[in-house]
Write a protein that holds these residues in place. Structure first.
Motif, mmCIF file in Angstrom:
data_model
loop_
_atom_site.group_PDB
_atom_site.id
_atom_site.type_symbol
_atom_site.label_atom_id
_atom_site.label_comp_id
_atom_site.label_asym_id
_atom_site.label_seq_id
_atom_site.Cartn_x
_atom_site.Cartn_y
_atom_site.Cartn_z
ATOM 1 N N THR A 39 0.834 -1.203 0.000
ATOM 2 C CA THR A 39 0.000 0.000 0.000
ATOM 3 C C THR A 39 0.867 1.250 0.000
ATOM 4 O O THR A 39 0.515 2.262 -0.614
ATOM 5 N N THR A 40 2.004 1.201 0.689
ATOM 6 C CA THR A 40 2.910 2.353 0.690
ATOM 7 C C THR A 40 3.392 2.661 -0.724
ATOM 8 O O THR A 40 3.383 3.823 -1.153
ATOM 9 N N PRO A 231 -10.515 2.573 -3.078
ATOM 10 C CA PRO A 231 -10.722 1.252 -3.691
ATOM 11 C C PRO A 231 -10.291 0.095 -2.797
ATOM 12 O O PRO A 231 -10.969 -0.936 -2.737
ATOM 13 N N SER A 232 -9.179 0.270 -2.064
ATOM 14 C CA SER A 232 -8.750 -0.760 -1.119
ATOM 15 C C SER A 232 -9.629 -0.763 0.126
ATOM 16 O O SER A 232 -9.943 -1.829 0.686
ATOM 17 N N LEU A 233 -10.065 0.423 0.556
ATOM 18 C CA LEU A 233 -10.872 0.536 1.778
ATOM 19 C C LEU A 233 -12.211 -0.170 1.631
ATOM 20 O O LEU A 233 -12.635 -0.922 2.523
ATOM 21 N N VAL A 234 -12.903 0.055 0.513
ATOM 22 C CA VAL A 234 -14.223 -0.565 0.364
ATOM 23 C C VAL A 234 -14.104 -2.076 0.215
ATOM 24 O O VAL A 234 -15.022 -2.825 0.566
ATOM 25 N N ARG A 235 -12.970 -2.530 -0.296
ATOM 26 C CA ARG A 235 -12.774 -3.971 -0.441
ATOM 27 C C ARG A 235 -12.453 -4.627 0.893
ATOM 28 O O ARG A 235 -13.018 -5.679 1.238
ATOM 29 N N GLU A 236 -11.561 -4.025 1.685
ATOM 30 C CA GLU A 236 -11.061 -4.664 2.896
ATOM 31 C C GLU A 236 -11.893 -4.347 4.134
ATOM 32 O O GLU A 236 -12.030 -5.194 5.022
ATOM 33 N N GLU A 237 -12.444 -3.132 4.231
ATOM 34 C CA GLU A 237 -13.163 -2.736 5.437
ATOM 35 C C GLU A 237 -14.680 -2.801 5.280
ATOM 36 O O GLU A 237 -15.389 -3.090 6.237
ATOM 37 N N LEU A 238 -15.184 -2.499 4.101
ATOM 38 C CA LEU A 238 -16.626 -2.566 3.860
ATOM 39 C C LEU A 238 -17.023 -3.852 3.139
ATOM 40 O O LEU A 238 -18.198 -4.063 2.844
ATOM 41 N N HIS A 239 -16.028 -4.672 2.818
ATOM 42 C CA HIS A 239 -16.238 -6.037 2.322
ATOM 43 C C HIS A 239 -17.014 -6.090 0.997
ATOM 44 O O HIS A 239 -17.820 -6.990 0.782
ATOM 45 N N PRO A 357 0.759 0.920 7.006
ATOM 46 C CA PRO A 357 1.225 -0.416 7.394
ATOM 47 C C PRO A 357 1.259 -0.634 8.898
ATOM 48 O O PRO A 357 1.040 -1.749 9.370
ATOM 49 N N SER A 358 1.555 0.408 9.680
ATOM 50 C CA SER A 358 1.619 0.252 11.130
ATOM 51 C C SER A 358 0.285 0.565 11.804
ATOM 52 O O SER A 358 -0.065 -0.068 12.805
ATOM 53 N N TRP A 359 -0.456 1.516 11.290
ATOM 54 C CA TRP A 359 -1.724 1.883 11.904
ATOM 55 C C TRP A 359 -2.879 0.985 11.454
ATOM 56 O O TRP A 359 -3.846 0.814 12.194
ATOM 57 N N GLY A 360 -2.792 0.462 10.270
ATOM 58 C CA GLY A 360 -3.910 -0.272 9.682
ATOM 59 C C GLY A 360 -4.742 0.663 8.818
ATOM 60 O O GLY A 360 -4.800 1.878 9.052
ATOM 61 N N LEU A 361 -5.405 0.100 7.820
ATOM 62 C CA LEU A 361 -6.148 0.910 6.860
ATOM 63 C C LEU A 361 -7.327 1.629 7.499
ATOM 64 O O LEU A 361 -7.606 2.795 7.198
#
Length: 396
Positions: A39-40, A231-239, A357-361
């Protein structure tokens, strides 16, 4: 070519340039899976676009004030065609970085010339139409690029194979058509002086510019969040696992920005900023709540509210600043506005990529949304408590 035709071409070019800028965003998760990068690095790929854009703005951003809009736009569209060709043939993250850098240079070269040209060729009966189409065309293009590529990603694992050849041909066509644009009167200076970094606001425009800073930072930081991380947020956090989810979410934001820009034409510049800042504040709070509740409905509602706010404030700010800027200084003034805008888009986004990476998305997204909401509330307070008296005509 008539001024009316030139105005239409510049409006189409604005939409096309911005559509190309957002087109890679829905493909980023696919690139990550294909080439296995972090992600970085994703945020680095995103922000290198802004590095190229800012570099171009600082050097050639006001060049069209000196040599005319036509040669600047022809060169910019040729560089844009090169960037999309690089995307088309990309074989890894390094190639993406090169393509995004070239894309940023093309955008930075064209943006101020397009905005100034739309003011130059705006119908005399509707002088505000140039600023309105700059704001609306920007957001409409971003929505079109992200939405169309997001839907294409649903149907094929290689959307880049179809998108970037079409964009390459489109920019070659725009470069050819731009050769026919009429040349406005320009301020002739030595070539070295035209590209020397020189940022200066006219005295008339300074109060309006400084008043625009909080809402500009908030709005463009929010766009950075959506383009790089959502795009990564809706996939990983909102499933939401379907491929077009990220692109459609970006499209929702920019459709709202377009609606907000059109809505702002029915309000005073200050009224548009006040309403827009209020909507961004409430929208940011709704986005934060949606992540806590895992609610895509609330996330969409918050996205739409933030988008409306961005459209209202950006258009209101462009109108208030453009109204007090002389035609011969417009390109330089828009250069300064875009430098602030894209610095606001890139710096918070890059910071989010570093800490993710350390805090989480999820935590990173909450911090980012809180930043946007706080600035929006500050912009609202400034607009309400410190009204400006704006002149209706540009100085000569």
């Amino acid at each position: 070519m008539s001024p009316k035709t030139a105005f239409a071409i510049l409006a189409v070019a604005t939409v096309a340039l911005m559509a190309t800028a957002s087109a890679p965003s829905p493909i980023y998760p696919i690139y990550q899976e294909r080439w296995h990068f972090s992600t970085t690095l994703l945020t680095v790929i995103f922000t290198v676009y802004v590095a190229g854009l800012l570099g171009a703005l600082l050097t050639v951003g006001s060049l069209s004030d000196h040599i005319g809009r036509r040669p600047v736009l022809v060169a910019a569209f040729l560089v844009a065609a090169t960037s999309t060709a690089l995307f088309w043939t990309a074989n890894g993250p390094a190639a993406l970085i090169t393509a995004r850098l070239a894309q940023g240079v093309a955008s930075g070269t064209a943006m101020s010339a397009l905005a100034a040209g739309l003011l130059d060729f705006a119908p005399r009966a509707r002088p505000h139409l140039g600023a309105t189409l700059t704001a609306v065309g920007t957001s409409l293009g971003m929505a079109t690029g992200a939405g169309a590529v997001g839907l294409l990603s649903q149907w094929t694992p290689r959307p880049d194979f179809y998108v970037f050849p079409v964009l390459t041909l489109m920019f070659l066509g725009l470069a050819a058509v731009s050769c026919l644009l009429p040349q406005a009167r320009v301020r002739r200076v030595p070539a070295w002086a035209a590209v020397r970094p020189r940022l200066r606001l006219e005295t008339h425009a300074r109060p309006q510019f400084w008043a625009s800073v909080p809402s500009t930072i908030a709005g463009w930081a929010a766009t950075g969040l959506f383009l790089a991380l959502v795009p990564s947020l809706v996939r990983e956090e909102l499933h939401l696992k379907f491929a077009s989810a990220g692109g459609l979410t970006i499209a929702v934001l920019y459709i709202a920005v377009t609606v907000g820009g059109i809505w702002s034409t029915h309000r005073s510049a200050r009224g548009a900023v006040i309403l827009g800042a209020a909507l961004m504040t409430g929208g940011a709070a709704t986005l934060a709540l949606s992540l806590e509740m895992d609610s895509i409905q609330e996330f969409a509602a918050g996205s739409f509210a933030v988008g409306l706010g961005i459209g209202l404030t950006f258009n209101g700010n462009l109108r208030s600043i453009g109204n007090v800027t002389a035609p011969a200084r417009r390109s330089q003034t828009f250069t300064i506005i875009y430098i602030l805008s894209y610095a606001s888009l890139s710096i918070p986004t890059l910071a989010a990529g570093i800490v993710a990476p350390s805090w989480g998305l999820e935590v990173t997204s909450h911090a980012f949304i809180g930043f946007v909401g706080t600035l929006s509330a500050g912009a609202l307070a400034c607009a309400v408590l410190f009204p400006l008296t704006r002149k209706s005509n540009s100085p000569t």
